[in-house]
Design a protein around this motif. Sequence first.
Motif, PDB file in Angstrom:
ATOM      1  N   ASN A 136      -3.761   3.960 -11.088  1.00 56.70           N
ATOM      2  CA  ASN A 136      -3.811   5.303 -10.490  1.00 56.70           C
ATOM      3  C   ASN A 136      -4.939   5.412  -9.476  1.00 56.70           C
ATOM      4  O   ASN A 136      -4.764   5.977  -8.394  1.00 56.70           O
ATOM      5  N   LEU A 137      -6.104   4.876  -9.824  1.00 59.48           N
ATOM      6  CA  LEU A 137      -7.239   4.916  -8.906  1.00 59.48           C
ATOM      7  C   LEU A 137      -6.946   4.103  -7.642  1.00 59.48           C
ATOM      8  O   LEU A 137      -7.296   4.508  -6.533  1.00 59.48           O
ATOM      9  N   CYS A 138      -6.309   2.954  -7.820  1.00 55.09           N
ATOM     10  CA  CYS A 138      -5.967   2.099  -6.674  1.00 55.09           C
ATOM     11  C   CYS A 138      -4.935   2.776  -5.766  1.00 55.09           C
ATOM     12  O   CYS A 138      -5.053   2.709  -4.535  1.00 55.09           O
ATOM     13  N   LEU A 139      -3.945   3.418  -6.371  1.00 56.61           N
ATOM     14  CA  LEU A 139      -2.921   4.081  -5.564  1.00 56.61           C
ATOM     15  C   LEU A 139      -3.502   5.266  -4.812  1.00 56.61           C
ATOM     16  O   LEU A 139      -3.100   5.548  -3.680  1.00 56.61           O
ATOM     17  N   GLU A 140      -4.459   5.962  -5.436  1.00 57.40           N
ATOM     18  CA  GLU A 140      -5.138   7.058  -4.748  1.00 57.40           C
ATOM     19  C   GLU A 140      -5.892   6.520  -3.532  1.00 57.40           C
ATOM     20  O   GLU A 140      -5.827   7.084  -2.440  1.00 57.40           O
ATOM     21  N   LYS A 141      -6.599   5.411  -3.739  1.00 57.98           N
ATOM     22  CA  LYS A 141      -7.341   4.793  -2.636  1.00 57.98           C
ATOM     23  C   LYS A 141      -6.387   4.287  -1.565  1.00 57.98           C
ATOM     24  O   LYS A 141      -6.655   4.418  -0.359  1.00 57.98           O
ATOM     25  N   LEU A 142      -5.255   3.724  -1.969  1.00 55.30           N
ATOM     26  CA  LEU A 142      -4.268   3.210  -1.023  1.00 55.30           C
ATOM     27  C   LEU A 142      -3.705   4.335  -0.158  1.00 55.30           C
ATOM     28  O   LEU A 142      -3.572   4.183   1.064  1.00 55.30           O
ATOM     29  N   GLN A 143      -3.362   5.462  -0.788  1.00 53.91           N
ATOM     30  CA  GLN A 143      -2.841   6.591  -0.029  1.00 53.91           C
ATOM     31  C   GLN A 143      -3.874   7.088   0.980  1.00 53.91           C
ATOM     32  O   GLN A 143      -3.534   7.434   2.113  1.00 53.91           O
ATOM     33  N   TYR A 144      -5.120   7.107   0.560  1.00 56.83           N
ATOM     34  CA  TYR A 144      -6.194   7.538   1.451  1.00 56.83           C
ATOM     35  C   TYR A 144      -6.323   6.588   2.636  1.00 56.83           C
ATOM     36  O   TYR A 144      -6.445   7.017   3.784  1.00 56.83           O
ATOM     37  N   GLU A 145      -6.280   5.288   2.367  1.00 54.53           N
ATOM     38  CA  GLU A 145      -6.389   4.293   3.442  1.00 54.53           C
ATOM     39  C   GLU A 145      -5.234   4.433   4.424  1.00 54.53           C
ATOM     40  O   GLU A 145      -5.419   4.333   5.639  1.00 54.53           O
ATOM     41  N   GLY A 146      -4.036   4.652   3.897  1.00 49.91           N
ATOM     42  CA  GLY A 146      -2.878   4.825   4.773  1.00 49.91           C
ATOM     43  C   GLY A 146      -3.007   6.044   5.653  1.00 49.91           C
ATOM     44  O   GLY A 146      -2.693   6.005   6.850  1.00 49.91           O
ATOM     45  N   LEU A 147      -3.468   7.153   5.063  1.00 49.77           N
ATOM     46  CA  LEU A 147      -3.641   8.390   5.826  1.00 49.77           C
ATOM     47  C   LEU A 147      -4.715   8.221   6.895  1.00 49.77           C
ATOM     48  O   LEU A 147      -4.531   8.623   8.045  1.00 49.77           O
ATOM     49  N   MET A 148      -5.838   7.614   6.506  1.00 47.34           N
ATOM     50  CA  MET A 148      -6.962   7.493   7.436  1.00 47.34           C
ATOM     51  C   MET A 148      -6.696   6.480   8.548  1.00 47.34           C
ATOM     52  O   MET A 148      -7.385   6.478   9.570  1.00 47.34           O
ATOM     53  N   ALA A 149      -5.702   5.621   8.363  1.00 49.17           N
ATOM     54  CA  ALA A 149      -5.365   4.642   9.403  1.00 49.17           C
ATOM     55  C   ALA A 149      -4.593   5.270  10.553  1.00 49.17           C
ATOM     56  O   ALA A 149      -4.560   4.708  11.660  1.00 49.17           O
ATOM     57  N   GLY A 170       4.363  -2.471   0.671  1.00 50.18           N
ATOM     58  CA  GLY A 170       4.083  -3.793   0.125  1.00 50.18           C
ATOM     59  C   GLY A 170       2.847  -3.793  -0.745  1.00 50.18           C
ATOM     60  O   GLY A 170       2.822  -4.408  -1.827  1.00 50.18           O
ATOM     61  N   ALA A 171       1.798  -3.116  -0.306  1.00 49.59           N
ATOM     62  CA  ALA A 171       0.558  -3.038  -1.079  1.00 49.59           C
ATOM     63  C   ALA A 171       0.787  -2.290  -2.390  1.00 49.59           C
ATOM     64  O   ALA A 171       0.237  -2.653  -3.436  1.00 49.59           O
ATOM     65  N   TYR A 172       1.604  -1.241  -2.348  1.00 53.68           N
ATOM     66  CA  TYR A 172       1.943  -0.474  -3.551  1.00 53.68           C
ATOM     67  C   TYR A 172       2.598  -1.390  -4.591  1.00 53.68           C
ATOM     68  O   TYR A 172       2.248  -1.347  -5.784  1.00 53.68           O
ATOM     69  N   ALA A 173       3.535  -2.201  -4.134  1.00 54.69           N
ATOM     70  CA  ALA A 173       4.239  -3.099  -5.056  1.00 54.69           C
ATOM     71  C   ALA A 173       3.280  -4.120  -5.671  1.00 54.69           C
ATOM     72  O   ALA A 173       3.343  -4.406  -6.879  1.00 54.69           O
ATOM     73  N   LEU A 174       2.381  -4.658  -4.860  1.00 54.84           N
ATOM     74  CA  LEU A 174       1.436  -5.659  -5.355  1.00 54.84           C
ATOM     75  C   LEU A 174       0.460  -5.056  -6.358  1.00 54.84           C
ATOM     76  O   LEU A 174       0.182  -5.644  -7.404  1.00 54.84           O
ATOM     77  N   LEU A 175      -0.064  -3.879  -6.044  1.00 52.30           N
ATOM     78  CA  LEU A 175      -1.002  -3.222  -6.958  1.00 52.30           C
ATOM     79  C   LEU A 175      -0.319  -2.876  -8.275  1.00 52.30           C
ATOM     80  O   LEU A 175      -0.931  -2.999  -9.347  1.00 52.30           O
ATOM     81  N   SER A 176       0.934  -2.467  -8.200  1.00 49.57           N
ATOM     82  CA  SER A 176       1.686  -2.154  -9.418  1.00 49.57           C
ATOM     83  C   SER A 176       1.852  -3.398 -10.281  1.00 49.57           C
ATOM     84  O   SER A 176       1.811  -3.322 -11.523  1.00 49.57           O
ATOM     85  N   GLU A 177       2.013  -4.536  -9.633  1.00 49.24           N
ATOM     86  CA  GLU A 177       2.159  -5.802 -10.360  1.00 49.24           C
ATOM     87  C   GLU A 177       0.827  -6.232 -10.967  1.00 49.24           C
ATOM     88  O   GLU A 177       0.759  -6.607 -12.143  1.00 49.24           O
ATOM     89  N   TRP A 178      -0.238  -6.187 -10.167  1.00 46.23           N
ATOM     90  CA  TRP A 178      -1.543  -6.658 -10.624  1.00 46.23           C
ATOM     91  C   TRP A 178      -2.138  -5.773 -11.723  1.00 46.23           C
ATOM     92  O   TRP A 178      -2.853  -6.249 -12.588  1.00 46.23           O
ATOM     93  N   CYS A 179      -1.853  -4.491 -11.660  1.00 46.63           N
ATOM     94  CA  CYS A 179      -2.481  -3.534 -12.591  1.00 46.63           C
ATOM     95  C   CYS A 179      -1.500  -2.998 -13.618  1.00 46.63           C
ATOM     96  O   CYS A 179      -1.711  -1.909 -14.171  1.00 46.63           O
ATOM     97  N   ASP A 180      -0.431  -3.744 -13.887  1.00 45.95           N
ATOM     98  CA  ASP A 180       0.624  -3.237 -14.762  1.00 45.95           C
ATOM     99  C   ASP A 180       0.142  -2.946 -16.175  1.00 45.95           C
ATOM    100  O   ASP A 180       0.716  -2.117 -16.872  1.00 45.95           O
ATOM    101  N   LYS A 181      -0.954  -3.596 -16.600  1.00 46.78           N
ATOM    102  CA  LYS A 181      -1.464  -3.381 -17.953  1.00 46.78           C
ATOM    103  C   LYS A 181      -2.617  -2.385 -17.990  1.00 46.78           C
ATOM    104  O   LYS A 181      -3.208  -2.164 -19.055  1.00 46.78           O
TER     105      LYS A 181
END
Length: 236
Positions: free
Chosen positions: A175-188, A158-169
């Motif tokens: 890319n930086l947000c998705l990297e951070k998101l993957q890190y947050e998911g792993l560390m959780a 869900g977060a991936y979809a939202l970030l893709s929408e918010w940062c589409d331009k």
Amino acid sequence: MQENYYEKQIELIKDKIKNNLWDEAYQLVLEELSMPYIPKNFLDEIKRLESEIKSNFKLNQKVNIIQDEEELKALLQQDEMAQIKALDQMSRLNLRQYDTLVQDTFDLLKDRLFQNLFLRICIEQQLTNEYKIQADGIEYILIPASLCLPENSEGIEGAYALLSEWCDKNPSLLNLCLEKLQYEGLMALPISYTEDEAHDLAFQVLEEVFLQISDEKEWNAFKQEHQLGYNSLSTH
């Protein structure tokens, strides 16, 4: 800056290969692949280089998977590069046959990132035995096969979809947000984000990344433009 880093690392790996320093090239590849997120275009190139190195190893009969438990445990007690090597070796083993080693690995790894990278390996191999893990002062008793990979959780999706929408331009910001998101998911891990947490997780990630590369004024303008904020039920 991020792209420049990966370009330099890829060139360094290629230079090692050109000079027949295959072991050093492989260690650099393993170090990069241990990261929780790599932009896809660079990930594809690093994996291509990994395949090239492995092909060379195979031709020269240089690949010998470490199967000795004591040797693997010795690596786990050394520096980060040795631990990365141990995790890579164990990812190639059938860990169902190394139950004691699995628990010993969780006990020996003190770095939370490395511990969760190993837990990810165990989830991928669908291990069905129980293991004890210490994380943030809490002892978890868990079965890896019962856990969800971070990127497959409803919260991360869900977060991936939202970030893709918010940062589409702004692909670089995305890319930086998705990297951070993957890190947050792993560390959780061993906890997974739920669908209800997706919006606030996405907003938190975006806020942290945005303020690292820009100022408060631009962040406030971006929030207003996209009408962004934490959910009303959030405790933030």
